[in-house]
Scaffold this motif. Structure first.
Motif, PDB file in Angstrom:
ATOM      1  N   MET A  11       0.820  -1.203   0.000  1.00 16.76           N
ATOM      2  CA  MET A  11       0.000   0.000   0.000  1.00 16.76           C
ATOM      3  C   MET A  11       0.859   1.262   0.000  1.00 16.76           C
ATOM      4  O   MET A  11       0.611   2.203  -0.768  1.00 16.76           O
ATOM      5  N   ILE A  12       1.893   1.282   0.812  1.00 16.42           N
ATOM      6  CA  ILE A  12       2.780   2.447   0.876  1.00 16.42           C
ATOM      7  C   ILE A  12       3.454   2.674  -0.478  1.00 16.42           C
ATOM      8  O   ILE A  12       3.496   3.795  -0.994  1.00 16.42           O
ATOM      9  N   HIS A  13       3.978   1.592  -1.046  1.00 13.30           N
ATOM     10  CA  HIS A  13       4.672   1.699  -2.337  1.00 13.30           C
ATOM     11  C   HIS A  13       3.692   2.131  -3.432  1.00 13.30           C
ATOM     12  O   HIS A  13       4.045   2.932  -4.314  1.00 13.30           O
ATOM     13  N   SER A  14       2.466   1.622  -3.375  1.00 12.69           N
ATOM     14  CA  SER A  14       1.460   1.977  -4.368  1.00 12.69           C
ATOM     15  C   SER A  14       1.098   3.454  -4.293  1.00 12.69           C
ATOM     16  O   SER A  14       0.940   4.122  -5.329  1.00 12.69           O
ATOM     17  N   ILE A  15       0.957   3.971  -3.097  1.00 13.07           N
ATOM     18  CA  ILE A  15       0.638   5.394  -2.929  1.00 13.07           C
ATOM     19  C   ILE A  15       1.745   6.261  -3.519  1.00 13.07           C
ATOM     20  O   ILE A  15       1.480   7.200  -4.288  1.00 13.07           O
ATOM     21  N   ARG A  20       3.632   9.739  -8.012  1.00 11.36           N
ATOM     22  CA  ARG A  20       4.744  10.087  -8.906  1.00 11.36           C
ATOM     23  C   ARG A  20       4.333  10.011 -10.374  1.00 11.36           C
ATOM     24  O   ARG A  20       4.834  10.754 -11.211  1.00 11.36           O
ATOM     25  N   ALA A  21       3.393   9.110 -10.692  1.00 18.22           N
ATOM     26  CA  ALA A  21       3.053   8.840 -12.090  1.00 18.22           C
ATOM     27  C   ALA A  21       1.913   9.695 -12.622  1.00 18.22           C
ATOM     28  O   ALA A  21       1.865   9.972 -13.829  1.00 18.22           O
ATOM     29  N   LEU A  30      -5.784   5.952  -6.615  1.00 20.51           N
ATOM     30  CA  LEU A  30      -4.878   4.795  -6.488  1.00 20.51           C
ATOM     31  C   LEU A  30      -5.209   3.694  -7.508  1.00 20.51           C
ATOM     32  O   LEU A  30      -5.459   2.541  -7.142  1.00 20.51           O
ATOM     33  N   PRO A  31      -5.185   4.020  -8.808  1.00 20.19           N
ATOM     34  CA  PRO A  31      -5.565   3.023  -9.816  1.00 20.19           C
ATOM     35  C   PRO A  31      -4.591   1.872  -9.969  1.00 20.19           C
ATOM     36  O   PRO A  31      -4.969   0.797 -10.442  1.00 20.19           O
ATOM     37  N   ARG A  56      -9.928   2.289  -8.061  1.00 18.62           N
ATOM     38  CA  ARG A  56      -8.842   1.799  -7.208  1.00 18.62           C
ATOM     39  C   ARG A  56      -8.409   0.377  -7.564  1.00 18.62           C
ATOM     40  O   ARG A  56      -9.244  -0.506  -7.791  1.00 18.62           O
ATOM     41  N   SER A  57      -7.087   0.195  -7.631  1.00 14.80           N
ATOM     42  CA  SER A  57      -6.465  -1.123  -7.859  1.00 14.80           C
ATOM     43  C   SER A  57      -6.942  -1.796  -9.143  1.00 14.80           C
ATOM     44  O   SER A  57      -6.959  -3.026  -9.230  1.00 14.80           O
ATOM     45  N   MET A  58      -7.310  -1.017 -10.150  1.00 13.39           N
ATOM     46  CA  MET A  58      -7.758  -1.598 -11.412  1.00 13.39           C
ATOM     47  C   MET A  58      -6.614  -2.255 -12.177  1.00 13.39           C
ATOM     48  O   MET A  58      -6.828  -3.126 -13.000  1.00 13.39           O
ATOM     49  N   ILE A  59      -5.401  -1.819 -11.870  1.00  7.55           N
ATOM     50  CA  ILE A  59      -4.203  -2.388 -12.497  1.00  7.55           C
ATOM     51  C   ILE A  59      -3.311  -2.926 -11.382  1.00  7.55           C
ATOM     52  O   ILE A  59      -2.939  -2.202 -10.465  1.00  7.55           O
ATOM     53  N   LYS A  60      -2.983  -4.204 -11.461  1.00  8.58           N
ATOM     54  CA  LYS A  60      -2.163  -4.838 -10.428  1.00  8.58           C
ATOM     55  C   LYS A  60      -0.860  -5.320 -11.051  1.00  8.58           C
ATOM     56  O   LYS A  60      -0.877  -6.020 -12.062  1.00  8.58           O
ATOM     57  N   ILE A  61       0.248  -4.948 -10.437  1.00 11.45           N
ATOM     58  CA  ILE A  61       1.564  -5.314 -10.952  1.00 11.45           C
ATOM     59  C   ILE A  61       2.395  -5.943  -9.830  1.00 11.45           C
ATOM     60  O   ILE A  61       2.678  -5.303  -8.815  1.00 11.45           O
TER      61      ILE A  61
END
Length: 222
Positions: A11-15, A20-21, A30-31, A56-61
């Motif tokens: 979660m922290i890294h995703s935020i 940044r993007a 938070l897509p 939110r979270s529509m793209i997961k990597i």
């Protein structure tokens, strides 16, 4: 306990990644959900674009994947320093652990409902486009450039060409898709196939190295 810690770190890294993007109005949704240990190179605002409804979270990597795949690596997202390097998502996408997504110069496009299993590798210097509902097995490599120039009889050969994978294509594990390749809608690329040219016809099966059409008028389902 470790699973909970990973969720927090993800979660922290995703935020951080989203802010940044994307501009703030997109980032706050938070897509993109991204694994905490994913390596990021040269990310900047505008290098990733999302079309359509953003949620939110529509793209997961890097946060999902098949357990026990050998040689699994950490995920890595790499952008070139040139402003032409970008990735476009046209909807939801799931890219499993161990992926290398490299947009060094070109445009990399993922259609709606894209999914790729462990250790997916894609390197884009020109243009690579995946249509809607494309499914990728593990250890698949897609690249639109040789990355080095070949000189034949004193003349440079073309080192890159666009790659297009049409809608509803299944690419099985350990396949290689090289520059200039095209796979038609509804087709299947069989295990360990090497695709080096355009196959525009739909609903066919490609197999072998180099690949050739071994079946026509096929269909497939999950």
């Amino acid at each position: 306990m470790m699973a909970v810690l990973k969720k927090i770190l993800n979660m922290i890294h995703s935020i951080i990644f989203n802010f940044r993007a994307f501009p703030i109005e997109v980032a706050r949704k938070l897509p993109i959900k991204i694994a905490y240990d994913t390596k990021i190179d040269y990310i900047r605002k505008g290098c990733i674009q999302i079309e359509g409804d953003i949620h939110r979270s529509m793209i997961k990597i890097g946060v999902t994947g098949l357990e026990g795949v050998t040689g699994e690596r950490k995920s890595h997202i790499r952008f070139g320093k040139e402003s032409t390097a970008k990735v476009i998502f046209k909807g939801d996408a799931v890219i499993a652990r161990g992926a290398l997504l490299a947009a060094d110069r070109g445009t990399l496009i993922f259609g709606k409902g894209f999914s790729a299993n462990n250790n997916f590798y894609v390197s884009c210097n020109d243009r690579i486009e995946f249509g809607d509902s494309v499914m990728i097995g593990w250890e698949v490599k897609v690249r639109d450039s040789d990355n080095h120039v070949i000189i034949e009889d004193g003349k440079e050969k073309k080192s890159h060409a666009p790659v297009r994978i049409h809608e509803r294509v299944w690419i099985a594990s350990y396949c290689d898709i090289l520059k200039g390749a095209e796979v038609g809608e509804g087709s299947v690329v069989a295990y360990r196939a090497l695709v080096t040219k355009a196959y525009e016809q739909s609903n066919c099966m490609l197999a072998g190295a180099p690949a050739k059409v071994i079946a026509e008028k096929i269909d497939w389902k999950m």
